[in-house]
Enzyme design. Structure first.
Site, PDB file in Angstrom:
ATOM      1  N   TYR A 169      38.652  -4.465  22.618  1.00  0.00           N
ATOM      2  CA  TYR A 169      39.671  -4.656  21.581  1.00  0.00           C
ATOM      3  C   TYR A 169      39.542  -3.617  20.482  1.00  0.00           C
ATOM      4  O   TYR A 169      40.494  -2.898  20.157  1.00  0.00           O
ATOM      5  CB  TYR A 169      39.574  -6.061  20.983  1.00  0.00           C
ATOM      6  CG  TYR A 169      40.253  -6.166  19.637  1.00  0.00           C
ATOM      7  CD1 TYR A 169      41.614  -5.899  19.506  1.00  0.00           C
ATOM      8  CD2 TYR A 169      39.534  -6.511  18.482  1.00  0.00           C
ATOM      9  CE1 TYR A 169      42.244  -5.962  18.262  1.00  0.00           C
ATOM     10  CE2 TYR A 169      40.156  -6.584  17.253  1.00  0.00           C
ATOM     11  CZ  TYR A 169      41.504  -6.305  17.143  1.00  0.00           C
ATOM     12  OH  TYR A 169      42.122  -6.362  15.919  1.00  0.00           O
ATOM     13  N   SER A 170      38.350  -3.517  19.868  1.00  0.00           N
ATOM     14  CA  SER A 170      38.205  -2.607  18.733  1.00  0.00           C
ATOM     15  C   SER A 170      38.348  -1.151  19.168  1.00  0.00           C
ATOM     16  O   SER A 170      38.873  -0.318  18.407  1.00  0.00           O
ATOM     17  CB  SER A 170      36.868  -2.840  18.029  1.00  0.00           C
ATOM     18  OG  SER A 170      35.772  -2.699  18.899  1.00  0.00           O
TER      19      SER A 170
ATOM     20  N   ASP B   8      59.533  -8.462  18.940  1.00  0.00           N
ATOM     21  CA  ASP B   8      58.318  -9.088  19.457  1.00  0.00           C
ATOM     22  C   ASP B   8      58.488  -9.390  20.935  1.00  0.00           C
ATOM     23  O   ASP B   8      59.554  -9.844  21.367  1.00  0.00           O
ATOM     24  CB  ASP B   8      58.024 -10.375  18.678  1.00  0.00           C
ATOM     25  CG  ASP B   8      56.599 -10.873  18.874  1.00  0.00           C
ATOM     26  OD1 ASP B   8      56.261 -11.270  19.999  1.00  0.00           O
ATOM     27  OD2 ASP B   8      55.836 -10.888  17.897  1.00  0.00           O
TER      28      ASP B   8
ATOM     29  N   ALA C 235      50.066  -6.251  18.530  1.00  0.00           N
ATOM     30  CA  ALA C 235      48.783  -5.877  19.126  1.00  0.00           C
ATOM     31  C   ALA C 235      48.205  -7.056  19.889  1.00  0.00           C
ATOM     32  O   ALA C 235      48.445  -8.209  19.547  1.00  0.00           O
ATOM     33  CB  ALA C 235      47.791  -5.438  18.049  1.00  0.00           C
TER      34      ALA C 235
ATOM     35  N   THR D  45      42.386  -2.932  11.901  1.00  0.00           N
ATOM     36  CA  THR D  45      41.291  -3.885  11.708  1.00  0.00           C
ATOM     37  C   THR D  45      40.021  -3.187  11.250  1.00  0.00           C
ATOM     38  O   THR D  45      39.816  -1.992  11.536  1.00  0.00           O
ATOM     39  CB  THR D  45      41.013  -4.626  13.033  1.00  0.00           C
ATOM     40  OG1 THR D  45      39.835  -5.416  12.909  1.00  0.00           O
ATOM     41  CG2 THR D  45      40.796  -3.640  14.179  1.00  0.00           C
ATOM     42  N   ASP D  46      39.141  -3.940  10.585  1.00  0.00           N
ATOM     43  CA  ASP D  46      37.835  -3.398  10.212  1.00  0.00           C
ATOM     44  C   ASP D  46      36.909  -3.252  11.418  1.00  0.00           C
ATOM     45  O   ASP D  46      35.873  -2.571  11.340  1.00  0.00           O
ATOM     46  CB  ASP D  46      37.169  -4.259   9.138  1.00  0.00           C
ATOM     47  CG  ASP D  46      36.939  -5.714   9.551  1.00  0.00           C
ATOM     48  OD1 ASP D  46      37.340  -6.108  10.665  1.00  0.00           O
ATOM     49  OD2 ASP D  46      36.366  -6.472   8.744  1.00  0.00           O
ATOM     50  N   GLU D  47      37.256  -3.861  12.541  1.00  0.00           N
ATOM     51  CA  GLU D  47      36.373  -3.821  13.705  1.00  0.00           C
ATOM     52  C   GLU D  47      36.238  -2.420  14.297  1.00  0.00           C
ATOM     53  O   GLU D  47      35.303  -2.152  15.065  1.00  0.00           O
ATOM     54  CB  GLU D  47      36.834  -4.815  14.764  1.00  0.00           C
ATOM     55  CG  GLU D  47      36.766  -6.258  14.282  1.00  0.00           C
ATOM     56  CD  GLU D  47      36.939  -7.269  15.395  1.00  0.00           C
ATOM     57  OE1 GLU D  47      36.431  -7.025  16.505  1.00  0.00           O
ATOM     58  OE2 GLU D  47      37.579  -8.304  15.148  1.00  0.00           O
TER      59      GLU D  47
ATOM     60  N   ILE E 137      49.806 -12.797  11.807  1.00  0.00           N
ATOM     61  CA  ILE E 137      49.989 -12.030  10.572  1.00  0.00           C
ATOM     62  C   ILE E 137      51.443 -11.591  10.440  1.00  0.00           C
ATOM     63  O   ILE E 137      52.025 -11.650   9.347  1.00  0.00           O
ATOM     64  CB  ILE E 137      49.032 -10.827  10.534  1.00  0.00           C
ATOM     65  CG1 ILE E 137      47.575 -11.299  10.596  1.00  0.00           C
ATOM     66  CG2 ILE E 137      49.243 -10.012   9.254  1.00  0.00           C
ATOM     67  CD1 ILE E 137      46.568 -10.172  10.707  1.00  0.00           C
TER      68      ILE E 137
ATOM     69  N   THR F  90      48.958  -2.354  25.501  1.00  0.00           N
ATOM     70  CA  THR F  90      49.695  -2.638  24.268  1.00  0.00           C
ATOM     71  C   THR F  90      49.205  -1.795  23.100  1.00  0.00           C
ATOM     72  O   THR F  90      50.000  -1.137  22.416  1.00  0.00           O
ATOM     73  CB  THR F  90      49.574  -4.132  23.912  1.00  0.00           C
ATOM     74  OG1 THR F  90      50.171  -4.898  24.957  1.00  0.00           O
ATOM     75  CG2 THR F  90      50.265  -4.433  22.591  1.00  0.00           C
TER      76      THR F  90
ATOM     77  N   LYS G 203      42.055  -0.468  19.306  1.00  0.00           N
ATOM     78  CA  LYS G 203      42.622  -0.319  17.959  1.00  0.00           C
ATOM     79  C   LYS G 203      42.185   1.003  17.334  1.00  0.00           C
ATOM     80  O   LYS G 203      42.960   1.656  16.620  1.00  0.00           O
ATOM     81  CB  LYS G 203      42.217  -1.489  17.083  1.00  0.00           C
ATOM     82  CG  LYS G 203      42.917  -2.799  17.417  1.00  0.00           C
ATOM     83  CD  LYS G 203      44.440  -2.717  17.239  1.00  0.00           C
ATOM     84  CE  LYS G 203      44.840  -2.649  15.764  1.00  0.00           C
ATOM     85  NZ  LYS G 203      46.331  -2.684  15.634  1.00  0.00           N
TER      86      LYS G 203
ATOM     87  N   ASN H 268      41.465 -12.262   8.938  1.00  0.00           N
ATOM     88  CA  ASN H 268      42.490 -13.076   8.288  1.00  0.00           C
ATOM     89  C   ASN H 268      42.359 -14.537   8.689  1.00  0.00           C
ATOM     90  O   ASN H 268      41.864 -14.864   9.773  1.00  0.00           O
ATOM     91  CB  ASN H 268      43.881 -12.593   8.697  1.00  0.00           C
ATOM     92  CG  ASN H 268      44.360 -11.371   7.941  1.00  0.00           C
ATOM     93  OD1 ASN H 268      45.522 -11.279   7.555  1.00  0.00           O
ATOM     94  ND2 ASN H 268      43.482 -10.403   7.736  1.00  0.00           N
TER      95      ASN H 268
ATOM     96  N   PRO I  66      32.159 -25.011  18.744  1.00  0.00           N
ATOM     97  CA  PRO I  66      31.255 -24.019  19.342  1.00  0.00           C
ATOM     98  C   PRO I  66      30.914 -22.887  18.372  1.00  0.00           C
ATOM     99  O   PRO I  66      31.793 -22.269  17.776  1.00  0.00           O
ATOM    100  CB  PRO I  66      32.047 -23.502  20.542  1.00  0.00           C
ATOM    101  CG  PRO I  66      33.477 -23.731  20.185  1.00  0.00           C
ATOM    102  CD  PRO I  66      33.520 -24.959  19.323  1.00  0.00           C
TER     103      PRO I  66
END
Length: 356
Positions: free
Chosen positions: A158-159, A31, A81, A132-134, A11, A98, A162, A188, A213
């Protein structure tokens, strides 16, 4: 001048290219260049004086603050992230380091920089945090989509990391007055997407004759957002968003994962047909991942009402552009599929009933 973290990732690099395609305002691109950061994404900017790349870690507050003092940006846009749920299951440490500790260090540097600005500079400064929406957890099949007031209920390392970073950003606004903005986006897709995520993985595997998969029954639902639409939303939030506010950014495109794969196969059958069979023949159901959220859906009404943003791409138009980009850039895919990436894919899918 703006300061962008994670601007060599998926992104972030799309945002950098989009920004400099529409503005002469320069930027510093900061970065760490982990596995998902790729300077080849930014090859079109070689020699462009508006783009200054600096390799570094957001957890190095002294380095960040020195750069902020040198360049005096009017805004920080925080994309950096760790972002892949499967990787967070196998190794959560990097996500804590991170996404939580790194965001804290960045906020501290931003607060020090902001305090040193003059009155007009302080008033104009913004810290925009891309999330994120997560963080909202999972939805039932008939539940209302996530809105900005939905309670957080993250279900993966992860979520959760965040969610913690979102709370830190909120606290720095309410405690210190730092003029923050937060965006929570849906899934995305588009150019430069690292091929560990569903859409680029399916395209790469299909063309290589490998299994496609699908976790579990494939009926996990996501809202899909074309990356250039996300970039436009971020520009709009930066320009007109109210400090302290959160804006959910979605594509109004809810689709089950297996239907996304079928759509990809149909496009590939048309654009890159193989003799005698559809790519659908490669579809393979595998064991689901632990704690897999069933449905995400974004209510993007607030950003539309307040800021006038709405996605320009439908799923049909965006996915066609995405497949065509990957067909036209197979050398990029081959380059990022290094030995380290191949080893990780093998580890992730081991025991799921497929050799990916």
């Amino acid at each position: 001048m703006i300061f962008v973290t994670g601007g060599a990732g998926f992104i972030g690099s799309n945002f950098v290219l989009d920004w400099l395609g529409q503005s002469d305002e320069p930027l510093v691109n900061f970065d760490k260049l982990t596995y998902a950061g790729n300077l080849h994404n930014l090859a079109a900017l070689a020699g462009d004086p508006r783009h200054q790349f600096v390799r570094g870690d957001i957890g190095d507050g002294a380095h960040v603050l020195a750069l902020l003092r040198q360049h005096r940006p009017r805004a920080i846009l925080h994309f950096a992230a760790e972002s892949h749920v499967d990787r967070s299951i196998h190794g959560p440490d990097a996500f804590i380091t991170t996404n939580i500790n790194g965001t804290f260090s960045l906020l501290e540097a931003a607060r020090a920089h902001w305090a040193e600005l003059d009155g007009a500079g302080r008033a104009a400064f913004r810290f925009l945090h891309v999330s994120t929406d997560e963080v909202y957890g999972t939805l039932g099949p008939d539940a209302a989509p996530f809105c900005e007031s939905t309670a957080y209920a993250p279900n993966s390392p992860y979520s959760a990391s965040k969610a913690a970073s979102d709370h830190l950003v909120r606290s720095y606004h309410h405690t210190y007055g730092l003029p923050t903005l937060t965006t929570n986006c849906s899934n995305n897709y588009g150019p430069f997407h690292f091929p560990e995520k569903l859409i680029p993985l399916v395209i790469a595997n299909a063309l290589a004759g490998k299994p496609l998969p699908i976790y579990g029954d494939g009926r996990q639902v996501r809202d899909w957002l074309y990356v250039s639409d996300h970039c436009a939303a971020i520009r709009r939030v930066l320009a007109a968003g109210r400090p302290g506010e959160v804006y959910n950014v979605g594509g109004w495109n809810e689709m089950a994962n297996v239907d996304v794969v079928r759509a990809l196969c149909a496009i590939l059958d048309r654009l890159a047909p193989k003799a005698g069979a559809s790519y659908l023949a490669q579809l393979t159901y595998v064991a689901d991942r632990p704690g897999h959220d069933r449905r995400y859906a974004i209510d993007a009404g607030k950003i539309e009402r307040e800021l006038g943003w709405r996605p320009a791409e439908t799923f049909d138009s965006g996915i066609l552009k995405t497949v065509q980009w990957y067909l036209d850039n197979q050398a990029w895919v081959a380059d990022v599929q290094s030995g380290a990436y191949s080893n990780w894919v093998e580890q992730n899918y081991a025991g799921r009933g497929v050799a990916a």
